[in-house]
Design a protein around this motif. Structure first.
Motif, PDB file in Angstrom:
ATOM      1  N   GLY A  48       0.819  -1.197   0.000  1.00 11.69           N
ATOM      2  CA  GLY A  48       0.000   0.000   0.000  1.00 11.69           C
ATOM      3  C   GLY A  48       0.855   1.248   0.000  1.00 11.69           C
ATOM      4  N   MET A  49       0.310   2.314   0.485  1.00 13.48           N
ATOM      5  CA  MET A  49       1.037   3.579   0.619  1.00 13.48           C
ATOM      6  C   MET A  49       2.292   3.360   1.458  1.00 13.48           C
ATOM      7  SD  MET A  49      -0.547   6.955   2.456  1.00 13.48           S
ATOM      8  CE  MET A  49       0.453   8.390   2.865  1.00 13.48           C
ATOM      9  N   ASN A  50       3.435   3.934   1.011  1.00 13.42           N
ATOM     10  CA  ASN A  50       4.660   3.771   1.796  1.00 13.42           C
ATOM     11  C   ASN A  50       5.394   5.081   2.054  1.00 13.42           C
ATOM     12  OD1 ASN A  50       6.642   4.202  -0.433  1.00 13.42           O
ATOM     13  ND2 ASN A  50       5.765   2.310  -1.234  1.00 13.42           N
ATOM     14  N   GLY A  51       4.794   6.213   1.674  1.00 15.39           N
ATOM     15  CA  GLY A  51       5.406   7.512   1.935  1.00 15.39           C
ATOM     16  C   GLY A  51       4.442   8.637   1.633  1.00 15.39           C
ATOM     17  N   GLY A  52       4.813   9.838   2.070  1.00 12.45           N
ATOM     18  CA  GLY A  52       3.955  10.994   1.829  1.00 12.45           C
ATOM     19  C   GLY A  52       2.893  11.160   2.902  1.00 12.45           C
ATOM     20  N   THR A  53       1.989  12.105   2.652  1.00 12.90           N
ATOM     21  CA  THR A  53       0.950  12.444   3.622  1.00 12.90           C
ATOM     22  C   THR A  53      -0.398  12.602   2.929  1.00 12.90           C
ATOM     23  OG1 THR A  53       2.564  13.649   4.986  1.00 12.90           O
ATOM     24  CG2 THR A  53       0.234  14.113   5.384  1.00 12.90           C
ATOM     25  N   ILE A  54      -1.418  11.974   3.492  1.00 17.03           N
ATOM     26  CA  ILE A  54      -2.802  12.169   3.048  1.00 17.03           C
ATOM     27  C   ILE A  54      -3.563  12.822   4.196  1.00 17.03           C
ATOM     28  CG2 ILE A  54      -4.960  11.065   2.335  1.00 17.03           C
ATOM     29  CD1 ILE A  54      -3.304   8.812   1.117  1.00 17.03           C
ATOM     30  N   THR A  55      -4.280  13.895   3.895  1.00 19.20           N
ATOM     31  CA  THR A  55      -5.117  14.562   4.889  1.00 19.20           C
ATOM     32  C   THR A  55      -6.538  14.637   4.349  1.00 19.20           C
ATOM     33  OG1 THR A  55      -3.245  15.909   5.624  1.00 19.20           O
ATOM     34  CG2 THR A  55      -5.448  16.625   6.294  1.00 19.20           C
ATOM     35  N   ILE A  56      -7.483  14.090   5.114  1.00 20.49           N
ATOM     36  CA  ILE A  56      -8.894  14.069   4.716  1.00 20.49           C
ATOM     37  C   ILE A  56      -9.671  14.903   5.720  1.00 20.49           C
ATOM     38  CG2 ILE A  56     -10.911  12.599   4.316  1.00 20.49           C
ATOM     39  CD1 ILE A  56      -8.729  10.267   4.022  1.00 20.49           C
ATOM     40  N   HIS A  57     -10.285  15.974   5.256  1.00 18.63           N
ATOM     41  CA  HIS A  57     -10.994  16.865   6.162  1.00 18.63           C
ATOM     42  C   HIS A  57     -12.412  16.386   6.456  1.00 18.63           C
ATOM     43  CE1 HIS A  57      -8.159  20.297   6.617  1.00 18.63           C
ATOM     44  NE2 HIS A  57      -7.603  19.693   5.586  1.00 18.63           N
ATOM     45  N   GLY A  58     -12.929  15.497   5.633  1.00 16.56           N
ATOM     46  CA  GLY A  58     -14.245  14.918   5.872  1.00 16.56           C
ATOM     47  C   GLY A  58     -14.131  13.523   6.453  1.00 16.56           C
ATOM     48  N   ASN A  59     -14.973  12.603   5.970  1.00 20.42           N
ATOM     49  CA  ASN A  59     -15.009  11.222   6.450  1.00 20.42           C
ATOM     50  C   ASN A  59     -14.301  10.287   5.469  1.00 20.42           C
ATOM     51  OD1 ASN A  59     -16.693  12.115   8.584  1.00 20.42           O
ATOM     52  ND2 ASN A  59     -18.502  11.888   7.263  1.00 20.42           N
ATOM     53  N   ALA A  60     -13.816   9.162   5.990  1.00 18.87           N
ATOM     54  CA  ALA A  60     -13.127   8.168   5.170  1.00 18.87           C
ATOM     55  C   ALA A  60     -13.921   6.872   5.138  1.00 18.87           C
ATOM     56  CB  ALA A  60     -11.728   7.903   5.709  1.00 18.87           C
ATOM     57  N   GLY A  61     -13.853   6.172   4.006  1.00 23.18           N
ATOM     58  CA  GLY A  61     -14.561   4.909   3.844  1.00 23.18           C
ATOM     59  C   GLY A  61     -13.787   3.741   4.432  1.00 23.18           C
ATOM     60  N   LYS A  62     -14.238   2.537   4.102  1.00 23.63           N
ATOM     61  CA  LYS A  62     -13.658   1.330   4.702  1.00 23.63           C
ATOM     62  C   LYS A  62     -12.242   1.070   4.195  1.00 23.63           C
ATOM     63  CE  LYS A  62     -15.693  -1.844   1.302  1.00 23.63           C
ATOM     64  NZ  LYS A  62     -16.627  -2.975   1.102  1.00 23.63           N
ATOM     65  N   GLN A  63     -11.488   0.340   5.004  1.00 24.60           N
ATOM     66  CA  GLN A  63     -10.137  -0.121   4.705  1.00 24.60           C
ATOM     67  C   GLN A  63      -9.188   1.024   4.353  1.00 24.60           C
ATOM     68  OE1 GLN A  63     -11.890  -4.227   2.956  1.00 24.60           O
ATOM     69  NE2 GLN A  63      -9.706  -4.005   2.651  1.00 24.60           N
ATOM     70  N   LEU A  64      -9.309   2.109   5.080  1.00 21.05           N
ATOM     71  CA  LEU A  64      -8.352   3.206   4.972  1.00 21.05           C
ATOM     72  C   LEU A  64      -6.955   2.690   5.297  1.00 21.05           C
ATOM     73  CD1 LEU A  64      -7.927   6.457   5.010  1.00 21.05           C
ATOM     74  CD2 LEU A  64      -7.968   6.150   7.489  1.00 21.05           C
ATOM     75  N   GLY A  65      -5.970   3.018   4.452  1.00 21.38           N
ATOM     76  CA  GLY A  65      -4.592   2.627   4.730  1.00 21.38           C
ATOM     77  C   GLY A  65      -4.343   1.132   4.740  1.00 21.38           C
ATOM     78  N   GLU A  66      -5.126   0.377   3.993  1.00 24.45           N
ATOM     79  CA  GLU A  66      -4.923  -1.079   3.900  1.00 24.45           C
ATOM     80  C   GLU A  66      -3.520  -1.365   3.360  1.00 24.45           C
ATOM     81  OE1 GLU A  66      -5.358  -4.712   1.062  1.00 24.45           O
ATOM     82  OE2 GLU A  66      -5.144  -2.607   0.550  1.00 24.45           O
ATOM     83  N   CYS A  67      -2.789  -2.240   4.036  1.00 25.85           N
ATOM     84  CA  CYS A  67      -1.402  -2.586   3.687  1.00 25.85           C
ATOM     85  C   CYS A  67      -0.454  -1.383   3.784  1.00 25.85           C
ATOM     86  CB  CYS A  67      -1.313  -3.206   2.295  1.00 25.85           C
ATOM     87  SG  CYS A  67      -2.048  -4.854   2.181  1.00 25.85           S
ATOM     88  N   LEU A  68      -0.772  -0.416   4.621  1.00 23.35           N
ATOM     89  CA  LEU A  68       0.090   0.747   4.801  1.00 23.35           C
ATOM     90  C   LEU A  68       1.476   0.302   5.271  1.00 23.35           C
ATOM     91  CD1 LEU A  68      -0.061   3.948   4.863  1.00 23.35           C
ATOM     92  CD2 LEU A  68      -0.330   3.708   7.324  1.00 23.35           C
ATOM     93  N   SER A  69       2.532   0.801   4.592  1.00 22.69           N
ATOM     94  CA  SER A  69       3.893   0.442   4.979  1.00 22.69           C
ATOM     95  C   SER A  69       4.774   1.666   5.175  1.00 22.69           C
ATOM     96  CB  SER A  69       4.515  -0.498   3.933  1.00 22.69           C
ATOM     97  OG  SER A  69       4.546   0.117   2.657  1.00 22.69           O
ATOM     98  N   GLY A  70       4.160   2.834   5.271  1.00 20.27           N
ATOM     99  CA  GLY A  70       4.896   4.065   5.510  1.00 20.27           C
ATOM    100  C   GLY A  70       4.028   5.269   5.216  1.00 20.27           C
ATOM    101  N   GLY A  71       4.513   6.444   5.628  1.00 24.00           N
ATOM    102  CA  GLY A  71       3.735   7.655   5.417  1.00 24.00           C
ATOM    103  C   GLY A  71       2.708   7.873   6.514  1.00 24.00           C
ATOM    104  N   SER A  72       1.920   8.939   6.357  1.00 25.94           N
ATOM    105  CA  SER A  72       0.947   9.334   7.375  1.00 25.94           C
ATOM    106  C   SER A  72      -0.397   9.651   6.741  1.00 25.94           C
ATOM    107  CB  SER A  72       1.438  10.576   8.128  1.00 25.94           C
ATOM    108  OG  SER A  72       2.673  10.340   8.771  1.00 25.94           O
ATOM    109  N   ILE A  73      -1.463   9.250   7.432  1.00 24.19           N
ATOM    110  CA  ILE A  73      -2.832   9.554   7.011  1.00 24.19           C
ATOM    111  C   ILE A  73      -3.555  10.213   8.173  1.00 24.19           C
ATOM    112  CG2 ILE A  73      -5.022   8.654   6.168  1.00 24.19           C
ATOM    113  CD1 ILE A  73      -3.536   6.274   4.987  1.00 24.19           C
ATOM    114  N   TYR A  74      -4.169  11.365   7.902  1.00 23.40           N
ATOM    115  CA  TYR A  74      -4.932  12.103   8.910  1.00 23.40           C
ATOM    116  C   TYR A  74      -6.383  12.233   8.437  1.00 23.40           C
ATOM    117  CZ  TYR A  74      -0.269  13.485  10.480  1.00 23.40           C
ATOM    118  OH  TYR A  74       1.033  13.477  10.909  1.00 23.40           O
ATOM    119  N   VAL A  75      -7.316  11.871   9.297  1.00 27.05           N
ATOM    120  CA  VAL A  75      -8.741  11.999   8.994  1.00 27.05           C
ATOM    121  C   VAL A  75      -9.368  12.903  10.043  1.00 27.05           C
ATOM    122  CG1 VAL A  75     -10.929  10.792   8.668  1.00 27.05           C
ATOM    123  CG2 VAL A  75      -8.788   9.674   7.997  1.00 27.05           C
TER     124      VAL A  75
END
Length: 270
Positions: free
Chosen positions: A147-174
């Motif tokens: 999955g995602m392995n670097g960088g940044t995702i920022t979600i100001h609303g809502n996120a659906g199912k399996q957010l960051g599935e197989c995440l191996s790096g980086g950052s996700i903000y919801v």
């Protein structure tokens, strides 16, 4: 600095594909180049100018000097910013599948909602979505485990199912709520969800950190409560308040860390 503005004239029932229209590829293009370009739609190609009025202002010697502004409803435009390595894309409207997928650098701002697979397999850069995302944001693609392995995702609303599935790096903000199975198969990286989570974050998680500042509906049995920590430092970030720390998923001998706001999740304490 060069600004390339796409003003939508009409939409298509079949999605247009924008993976060739990234700053890395078009930084030297002038208006005439866009007028000649045929955009993929299904199994065919059609003139880009059938769908957009395009304005080009300034000049650029590299992709870093490109700003793309997309005005309109891009809910039927796929692959915006796919594999981009530099530059800036601003979308003033919703986007279709795979926005920011395999992105390596630069920035994308979506002033609207994003369809599924936003930021999938992302390697670097930043993807900001001001609205909601559907399933599989920051995930692997079908049949793959990376999955995602670097960088940044920022979600100001809502996120659906399996957010960051197989995440191996980086950052996700919801900033909003999140559906089921956030961080499933996660091996590294960081996820922070400020709203509520329906159930089962961190399924089959091996490592990494998931922070939930809202209320969790249901916790997986594979997580063991380790401690309650006040003002913890998580992934190099300082958090205020008390957090319940869980470790798991023990079904895989996982060492992942799930952090829950203790005040919002008293129902899970034992």
């Amino acid at each position: 600095m060069k600004t390339i503005t796409f003003n939508q004239k009409k939409t298509s029932q079949i999605s247009l594909e924008f993976d060739e229209l990234i700053p890395d590829e078009i930084y030297s293009w002038e208006k005439a180049d866009f007028e000649k370009y045929m955009v993929p739609i299904g199994n065919s190609r059609f003139p880009l100018t059938d769908y957009f009025d395009i304005e080009v202002e300034g000049s650029a010697e590299s992709p870093e000097e490109i700003k793309m502004i997309l005005n309109g409803d891009y809910g039927r435009v796929k692959y915006i910013g796919t594999k981009m390595g530099a530059g800036e894309i601003i979308v003033n409207g919703p986007v279709d599948l795979h926005c920011g997928s395999q992105m390596k650098g630069g920035s994308i701002l979506v002033n609207g909602d994003a369809e599924s697979y936003a930021g999938r397999e992302m390697e670097g850069g930043s993807l900001t979505i001001m609205g909601n995302t559907r399933e599989f944001c920051g995930c692997s693609y079908i049949g793959d485990w990376r999955g995602m392995n670097g960088g940044t995702i920022t979600i100001h609303g809502n996120a659906g199912k399996q957010l960051g599935e197989c995440l191996s790096g980086g950052s996700i903000y919801v900033k909003g709520d999140c559906d089921i199975l956030a961080g499933i198969h996660m091996t590294k990286g960081f996820i922070q969800i400020d709203g509520d989570v329906t159930r089962w974050p961190g399924g089959q998680m091996k490592n990494g950190d998931i922070v939930i500042n809202g209320e969790l509906g249901r916790l997986l049995e594979g997580f063991v409560q380790e401690d309650i920590i006040e003002n913890p430092e998580i992934d190099g970030k300082d958090f205020s308040g008390k957090y319940i720390k869980y470790v798991g998923d023990i079904a895989l001998n996982g060492k992942g860390r799930l952090w829950l706001d203790a005040e919002k999740n008293r129902h899970l304490l034992y």
